[in-house]
Scaffold this active site. Structure first.
Site, PDB file in Angstrom:
ATOM      1  N   HIS B  58     -30.628  19.928 -38.962  1.00  0.00           N
ATOM      2  CA  HIS B  58     -29.177  19.741 -39.045  1.00  0.00           C
ATOM      3  C   HIS B  58     -28.549  20.459 -40.239  1.00  0.00           C
ATOM      4  CE1 HIS B  58     -29.565  16.701 -35.954  1.00  0.00           C
ATOM      5  NE2 HIS B  58     -30.347  15.956 -36.708  1.00  0.00           N
ATOM      6  N   HIS B 220     -28.426  15.031 -31.064  1.00  0.00           N
ATOM      7  CA  HIS B 220     -29.803  15.228 -30.597  1.00  0.00           C
ATOM      8  C   HIS B 220     -29.827  15.345 -29.082  1.00  0.00           C
ATOM      9  CE1 HIS B 220     -29.881  12.713 -34.260  1.00  0.00           C
ATOM     10  NE2 HIS B 220     -30.684  13.669 -34.648  1.00  0.00           N
TER      11      HIS B 220
END
Lengths: 201, 332
Positions: B58, B220
């Site tokens: 991320h 996700h």
């Protein structure tokens, strides 16, 4: 006889061997509804504990604490953290003592169960390892020999697996695939059943 | 899988090696090889430490935001997997400057369990700590179940504002209060055009047709609100603003910051096309935009897509948002 650090060492050695043996089975079960790493979590966690066995102190509480820390060392898996949470509850309950009588096992399991419920934000009936633990705890009430306790626990966990097989998982990643879990055994319950197997050997 | 890497199993460690080698003035491993990154000058004596963490994949979240005026430490897990309890505890130990630790991270089941457990361990070592969770993704649960929402790009505002508060020398209670206030003031929503691939899994996190998008998808690949044909930038921006403003209505004169964030592959050009619409919409409702952020602030590796975050400000939050801070990815 009572539970001592020495018995804890023997127990973990057996559990670690059993977890190695059933690693693929647990990975496959978990892979159907999760990320498929439960077998790895259990075998690596148990092996890490075994690495620490020589250093376990006689204080049973401190010994439990060390095993909790070791178990979480290798992975961030939620199941590993749940197990460590249960071990930590046992650590707090036995701190400062070198032994715990077998008759105390139901109380230790209850303490572990409560801590795991709180940490995992799960309830009984959600089709998780907690249901298996609760059944085992109920089955060993009033028994104070380890062999009898293990036999009763094994039967109780088998019955729990059967009772939940056709129900959906209600918590965790498996919840997203709830309907797919109908007809499948909960991987965490099976892992606990294999731990009991390992201890029985 | 088409990625520049050496070995999927070494993806995280080699990424951290490079990050620390490139920016030693900001990042330092707490111990050789550890997946724990702390400020180069950690621990900062007497300052409340802010520790975050979560799965890799991320950047700049989480690790990238370690730096003065931001985070003191981070525990980094495998791609999209929680760091271990031990790593989190190590990050807290290494960051603690004697004034306690705020655990500031996104609301994901695994992270919560591991951060809570690490906090419990540190308690036994007499290191006090508190928790503030980001729950800013409006698509992940209804308003009445806000506490179940996932944490996404709102984390950027939380790090910045809580970090600035900690820099003032405020105590743990005060830093925690401000962190909770900014967490409560953030709303986010995302939309994905393509999936990404977790190196160890080797295949995309979900399947989506070339001409489709998914509104409300999680970082996700968690299921979103709808999936359908790709829409125009204005249509997508309008729907995202609708969702944010429905969840946190704004009145004339309100001051807000807005983050138009790329999930990884979406280029700045597209972000500015989206920003144009979002800014006009905020002007329509009479809100004043403060320090807008447009760029790659919270990603899912090579996922194409965008997220909007609105952070509603008051005088206290605005002052802290504008206070100096620096990391390799962002400077204020």
């Amino acid at each position: 006889m009572a539970l001592t650090t020495s018995i804890l060492k023997t127990a973990w050695t057996r559990v670690a061997a059993q977890m190695d043996a059933c690693k693929d089975e647990l990975n496959a079960l978990d892979g159907a509804v999760g990320d498929g790493d439960l077998g790895i979590t259990m075998s690596r966690g148990a092996r890490e504990v075994v690495e620490q066995l020589d250093a376990l102190p006689d204080d049973l509480g401190m010994a439990f604490m060390k095993t909790a820390q070791a178990f979480t060392k290798t992975s961030g898996s939620t199941f590993g953290t749940l197990i460590a949470t249960g071990l930590m509850a046992a650590a707090k309950a036995t701190k400062g003592r070198t032994e715990a009588p077998w008759s105390e096992m139901p109380a230790l399991l209850t303490g572990a169960l409560d801590a795991m419920k709180a940490r995992g934000k799960a309830e009984l009936g959600d089709k998780t390892v907690l249901d298996a633990l609760a059944a085992a705890r109920d089955a060993i009430q009033g028994k104070d020999d380890p062999a009898g306790q293990l036999a009763a626990a094994a039967a109780a966990v088998d019955a729990t697996l059967a009772a939940f097989r056709d129900k959906p998982n209600k918590v965790g990643r498996a919840r997203i695939f709830a309907e797919k879990t109908v007809g499948l055994d909960d991987p965490g319950m099976v892992a606990f059943r294999r731990v009991v197997d390992g201890l029985t050997k | 899988m088409k990625k520049l890497l050496n070995d999927p199993a070494k993806f995280v460690d080699e990424m951290l090696d490079g990050l620390c080698a490139a920016h030693p003035e900001f990042y330092r491993r707490a111990a050789p090889g550890a997946r724990v990154i702390v400020r180069a000058d950690a621990p900062v004596a007497g300052k409340v430490a802010i520790v975050s963490g979560g799965g890799s994949g991320h950047l700049p979240i989480f690790t990238g935001y370690v730096g003065p005026g931001l985070l003191d430490g981070c525990a980094i897990g495998e791609v999209f997997s929680s760091p271990s309890v031990e790593q989190i505890a190590d990050a807290m130990r290494a960051a603690n400057g004697g004034a306690g630790v705020l655990r500031l991270y996104g609301n994901y089941g695994g992270d919560c369990m591991n951060f809570d457990m690490a906090g419990e361990m540190l308690e036994m070592e007499d290191i006090p700590s508190t928790t503030v969770l980001l729950t800013d993704d409006v698509a992940s649960a209804k308003p009445e179940e806000r506490q179940k929402r996932r944490g996404v790009a709102g984390m950027v505002y939380a790090y910045k504002i809580a970090g600035a508060k900690a820099d003032t020398g405020a105590d743990l209670t005060e830093v925690t209060r401000v962190a909770q206030k900014v967490a409560d003031a953030c709303r986010s929503v995302g939309a994905a055009l393509t999936p990404c691939t977790v190196p160890l899994a080797g295949k995309p996190t979900f399947q989506i047709a070339d001409d489709e998008m998914e509104m409300g998808m999680g970082i996700h690949g968690e299921p979103g609100v709808w999936r359908g044909k790709l829409r125009t930038a204005d249509q997508v921006a309008a729907e995202m603003m609708d969702k944010l403003l429905a969840d946190q209505p704004l009145a004339r004169g309100d001051r807000v910051s807005i983050l138009v964030n790329s999930l990884g592959a979406t280029p700045p050009e597209e972000l500015y096309i989206l920003y144009r619409h979002a800014a006009a919409r905020l002007k329509d409702v009479g809100a004043e935009i403060v320090m807008p952020l447009v760029g790659r602030y919270a990603t899912s590796m090579e996922m194409a897509g965008v997220s909007f975050t609105i952070c509603k400000l008051d005088g206290e939050l605005e002052g802290l948002l504008k206070a100096p801070a620096a990391c390799a990815f962002w400077r204020v």
